[in-house]
Design a protein around this motif. Structure first.
Motif, short mmCIF file in Angstrom:
data_model
loop_
_atom_site.label_atom_id
_atom_site.label_comp_id
_atom_site.label_asym_id
_atom_site.label_seq_id
_atom_site.Cartn_x
_atom_site.Cartn_y
_atom_site.Cartn_z
N ARG A 26 12.84 -6.76 30.47
CA ARG A 26 14.05 -6.41 29.76
C ARG A 26 14.04 -4.91 29.41
N PRO A 27 15.13 -4.19 29.71
CA PRO A 27 15.15 -2.76 29.38
C PRO A 27 15.09 -2.53 27.89
N GLY A 28 14.40 -1.44 27.47
CA GLY A 28 14.27 -1.14 26.06
C GLY A 28 15.44 -0.35 25.53
N ALA A 29 15.72 -0.52 24.24
CA ALA A 29 16.80 0.22 23.60
C ALA A 29 16.35 1.66 23.34
N PRO A 30 17.24 2.64 23.57
CA PRO A 30 16.86 4.04 23.32
C PRO A 30 16.69 4.31 21.84
N LEU A 31 15.72 5.15 21.49
CA LEU A 31 15.48 5.48 20.08
C LEU A 31 15.73 6.95 19.78
N LYS A 32 16.01 7.74 20.79
CA LYS A 32 16.29 9.14 20.56
C LYS A 32 17.53 9.27 19.67
N ASP A 33 17.40 10.03 18.60
CA ASP A 33 18.46 10.30 17.62
C ASP A 33 18.73 9.12 16.67
N ALA A 34 18.06 7.97 16.89
CA ALA A 34 18.27 6.84 15.99
C ALA A 34 17.69 7.15 14.61
N VAL A 35 18.36 6.67 13.57
CA VAL A 35 17.88 6.86 12.20
C VAL A 35 16.96 5.70 11.85
N VAL A 36 15.69 6.01 11.63
CA VAL A 36 14.67 4.98 11.37
C VAL A 36 14.09 5.19 9.98
N VAL A 37 14.19 4.17 9.14
CA VAL A 37 13.67 4.20 7.78
C VAL A 37 12.36 3.42 7.76
N ILE A 38 11.30 4.03 7.21
CA ILE A 38 9.99 3.37 7.15
C ILE A 38 9.49 3.39 5.71
N THR A 39 9.21 2.22 5.15
CA THR A 39 8.62 2.15 3.82
C THR A 39 7.10 2.15 3.93
N GLY A 40 6.43 2.60 2.87
CA GLY A 40 4.98 2.68 2.91
C GLY A 40 4.51 3.65 3.98
N ALA A 41 5.22 4.78 4.10
CA ALA A 41 5.00 5.68 5.23
C ALA A 41 3.92 6.72 4.99
N SER A 42 3.30 6.73 3.83
CA SER A 42 2.35 7.78 3.51
C SER A 42 0.94 7.51 4.03
N SER A 43 0.66 6.30 4.49
CA SER A 43 -0.69 5.98 4.95
C SER A 43 -0.67 4.76 5.85
N GLY A 44 -1.82 4.48 6.45
CA GLY A 44 -2.02 3.26 7.21
C GLY A 44 -1.02 3.06 8.34
N LEU A 45 -0.56 1.83 8.49
CA LEU A 45 0.36 1.49 9.57
C LEU A 45 1.68 2.24 9.44
N ASP B 86 19.87 3.01 11.46
CA ASP B 86 19.84 2.24 12.70
C ASP B 86 18.71 1.21 12.70
N VAL B 87 17.54 1.62 12.16
CA VAL B 87 16.38 0.73 12.11
C VAL B 87 15.73 0.85 10.74
N LEU B 88 15.56 -0.28 10.08
CA LEU B 88 14.82 -0.34 8.81
C LEU B 88 13.51 -1.05 9.06
N ILE B 89 12.39 -0.36 8.81
CA ILE B 89 11.07 -0.98 8.98
C ILE B 89 10.47 -1.21 7.60
N ASN B 90 10.49 -2.45 7.17
CA ASN B 90 9.91 -2.85 5.88
C ASN B 90 8.40 -3.01 6.07
N ASN B 91 7.67 -1.96 5.79
CA ASN B 91 6.23 -1.96 6.05
C ASN B 91 5.38 -2.02 4.78
N ALA B 92 5.86 -1.45 3.69
CA ALA B 92 5.05 -1.36 2.47
C ALA B 92 4.60 -2.74 2.00
N GLY B 93 3.37 -2.80 1.51
CA GLY B 93 2.87 -4.08 1.02
C GLY B 93 1.53 -3.92 0.35
N ILE B 94 1.09 -4.99 -0.28
CA ILE B 94 -0.19 -5.01 -0.98
C ILE B 94 -0.90 -6.31 -0.66
#
Length: 311
Positions: A30-49, A123-131
């Motif tokens: 399956r072809p992948g969706a383009p990510l160039k210029d997409a707005v991606v939000v990442i939580t817990g972005a200061s370390s780790g994954l 465009d993309v919300l990545i809920n990564n933060a956790g404990i």
């Protein structure tokens, strides 16, 4: 093997494995969706994954909004990403940052407004933060269970629900949550963590079904152990830090490899991804197809450990 497991159960396992293999082959085609210029939000972005996800999505040309509690650490990530892209022929964007504590759900609506002000959309919300958590249920205060749920469950769903209307208006968006294998199976001395991840799995499965008609994708990613400081920062039954890099975590997957898998899942708009070895995957099937044996194995594991030491 057939005698041990029973012919019917073995056939079900083999059939499931065949379906999974076919699915993986089709996904690769399956072809992948383009990510160039997409707005991606990442939580817990200061370390780790989260930090590694920032690296791979930045390299893919996404416009990043990095979220976390520590402004200085987030700014350091921004500087590192900017330095890495210097001299590159690929167009990249300097990431934006939004500072807030995901566990304080009263601040999430304000944070969502700040996030939307960065580029006007998500465009993309990545809920990564956790404990994480290590503890004996008998010795764990109810406040610890609440704190873990606030960070791992209520925070991500509050942010998701705050940003969701903007996605629905555009009829476009992708919501990703980093869950865990322990959102599918529960192991001893991880009660708070496993409960929060089970709740997360259920909520985002419901969300996927409800918003599919709006053209919005939902991906739940369930890794096994990742080589980060998650266990070091885990809370114990009295709320203090566990403070130990346990053996399984130290031997876990490289976070950069997991980040690449997250990128791939976003591009392919996957629905549910398990990033674990054969034994955890088998345990997931076992929990469904032969629960009595699964429970017996978990009871045996609990007796051997007695308390969470080096797991």
């Amino acid at each position: 093997m057939e005698r041990l497991m029973g012919g019917g159960v073995l056939q079900l396992l083999l059939a499931s494995a065949g379906v999974l293999l076919l699915y993986r082959i089709l996904v690769r085609l399956r072809p992948g969706a383009p990510l160039k210029d997409a707005v991606v939000v990442i939580t817990g972005a200061s370390s780790g994954l989260g930090k590694e996800c920032a690296r791979v999505f930045h390299a893919a040309g996404a416009r990043l909004v990095l979220c976390g509690r520590d402004a200085a650490r987030l700014e350091k990530v921004v500087q590192e990403l900017t330095a890495c892209s210097t001299g590159s022929q690929k167009q990249t964007y300097t990431p934006s940052t939004v500072i807030f504590d995901l566990a304080d759900t009263d601040t999430v609506d304000r944070a969502a407004e700040e996030i939307l002000k960065c580029y006007g959309q998500v465009d993309v919300l990545i809920n990564n933060a956790g404990i994480s958590y290590r503890g004996n249920i008998l010795d764990t205060h109810i406040s610890v269970h609440r704190d873990v749920m606030e960070t791992n469950y209520f925070g991500p769903i509050a942010l998701t629900q705050a940003l969701l209307p903007s996605m629905i208006r555009r009829r476009s968006g992708h919501i990703v949550v980093i869950s865990s294998v322990q959102g599918k199976i529960a192991i001893p001395y991880r009660s708070s963590y496993a409960a929060s991840k089970h709740a997360t799995q259920a909520y985002f499965d419901c969300l996927r079904a409800e918003i599919d008609r709006h053209g919005i994708a939902v991906t739940v990613i369930s890794p096994g152990y990742i080589r980060t400081n998650l266990s070091v920062n885990a809370v114990t039954g009295d709320g203090s830090k566990y403070g130990v890099l346990d053996k399984n975590t130290a031997m876990g997957r490289d976070p950069s490899d997991v980040a690449q898998a997250v990128l791939k899942a976003v591009r392919q708009r996957s629905k549910d991804v398990v990033l674990a070895g054969p034994l955890p995957c088998l345990a997931i099937y076992l929990r469904t197809l032969w629960p009595a044996l699964f429970f017996k194995l978990m009871s045996s594991r609990a007796r051997k450990e007695q308390k969470p030491k080096d797991e």
